[in-house]
Design a protein around this motif. Structure first.
Motif, PDB file in Angstrom:
ATOM      1  N   TRP A 161      -8.276  -5.742  -2.854  1.00  0.00           N
ATOM      2  CA  TRP A 161      -9.278  -4.777  -3.320  1.00  0.00           C
ATOM      3  C   TRP A 161      -9.032  -3.392  -2.726  1.00  0.00           C
ATOM      4  N   LYS A 191      -7.074  -0.770  -4.527  1.00  0.00           N
ATOM      5  CA  LYS A 191      -7.674  -0.138  -5.717  1.00  0.00           C
ATOM      6  C   LYS A 191      -8.915   0.679  -5.401  1.00  0.00           C
ATOM      7  N   THR A 192      -9.673   0.267  -4.396  1.00  0.00           N
ATOM      8  CA  THR A 192     -10.974   0.910  -4.176  1.00  0.00           C
ATOM      9  C   THR A 192     -11.128   1.548  -2.799  1.00  0.00           C
ATOM     10  N   LYS A 213     -20.336  -2.169  -6.888  1.00  0.00           N
ATOM     11  CA  LYS A 213     -18.958  -2.649  -6.785  1.00  0.00           C
ATOM     12  C   LYS A 213     -18.731  -3.359  -5.455  1.00  0.00           C
ATOM     13  N   ARG A 214     -19.257  -2.801  -4.377  1.00  0.00           N
ATOM     14  CA  ARG A 214     -19.083  -3.436  -3.070  1.00  0.00           C
ATOM     15  C   ARG A 214     -19.904  -4.718  -2.971  1.00  0.00           C
TER      16      ARG A 214
END
Length: 241
Positions: free
Chosen positions: A40, A43-44, A112-113
């Motif tokens: 992850w 990407k984030t 998202k988190r």
């Protein structure tokens, strides 16, 4: 730089080099978490370290020291813990690999988190571990433990925690704090029930007076990223309005 798909064996070896011997179950749980976090993160940008060994030594290792601290506290077996600003799951997700007591609620307002936290908790097969997607002020129950890694400055966090910690039934504290405890929380107000606030710090002791209604219960040092980190533990005494 070592990246991608950490195995239980490789995580166990890396943890042992940091001074922690893992059980096979603990190694598997951390391997699942580190693999997801590294994936992850590409990407984030969830955390600063880019490779899983760096994540283990710079972030995750603190959690097993926190587990040792929590295990030493006089807490109820069914305690509820709130982790404010859970973010990428540090300390909560690796912590639950080592400390499984009661319910652990990670509070995270970003969708998202929050989704990442849920996926990790499922992949790691963590029992009693939940995600509350929303703001802290939207939580409608009480806790026995409030944790903060970097959610707020410590004095401000104590004021926040005041709103969530359980109090004893019929006590002066309950009468003065009186807000919404038993309405949403059937465990609130049990005589003798202990509560605590735990704060991560780089300092050996608080630099200012502890706010009224709290006492400094313990300060514990632990090795962190080649330096010394500290857990400050505060216990509620009498709430003030």
């Amino acid at each position: 730089m070592t990246t991608g798909n950490p195995t239980s064996e490789s995580v166990a070896r890396a943890a042992l080099a940091l001074g922690r011997e893992l059980t096979p179950e603990q190694a598997a749980g951390l391997a699942a978490y580190l693999g997801l976090l590294e994936s992850w993160n590409r990407k984030t940008n969830l955390v600063g370290p880019r490779s899983w060994p760096e994540m283990l030594s710079e972030l995750v290792a603190d959690s097993w020291h926190l587990a040792d601290l929590l295990e030493s506290l006089d807490l109820p077996e069914d305690c509820v813990t709130f982790d404010f600003g859970a973010g990428a799951g540090i300390p909560g997700l690796p912590l639950r690999v080592f400390w499984k007591t009661g319910r652990y609620v990670m509070i995270e307002p970003r969708a998202k988190r929050a989704g990442f936290l849920r996926q990790c908790a499922a992949m790691m097969r963590l029992k009693g571990t939940e995600v509350f997607e929303g703001r802290a002020q939207d939580v409608r129950e009480k806790a026995d433990v409030c944790l903060s890694r970097a959610f707020q400055p410590w004095r401000e966090f104590l004021e926040t925690s005041r709103l969530y910690l359980r109090s004893m039934p019929g006590s002066a504290a309950e009468a003065r704090c009186g807000a919404n405890a038993t309405q949403h929380d059937p465990g609130a107000g049990q005589p003798g029930r202990k509560s605590a606030v735990v704060v991560f710090s780089n300092e050996a002791q608080p630099e200012a007076a502890v706010p009224e209604g709290f006492g400094a219960a313990a300060i514990t040092a632990y090795p962190s990223r080649g330096k010394t980190g500290y857990f400050w533990v505060f216990a509620p005494s009498i709430c003030s309005s």
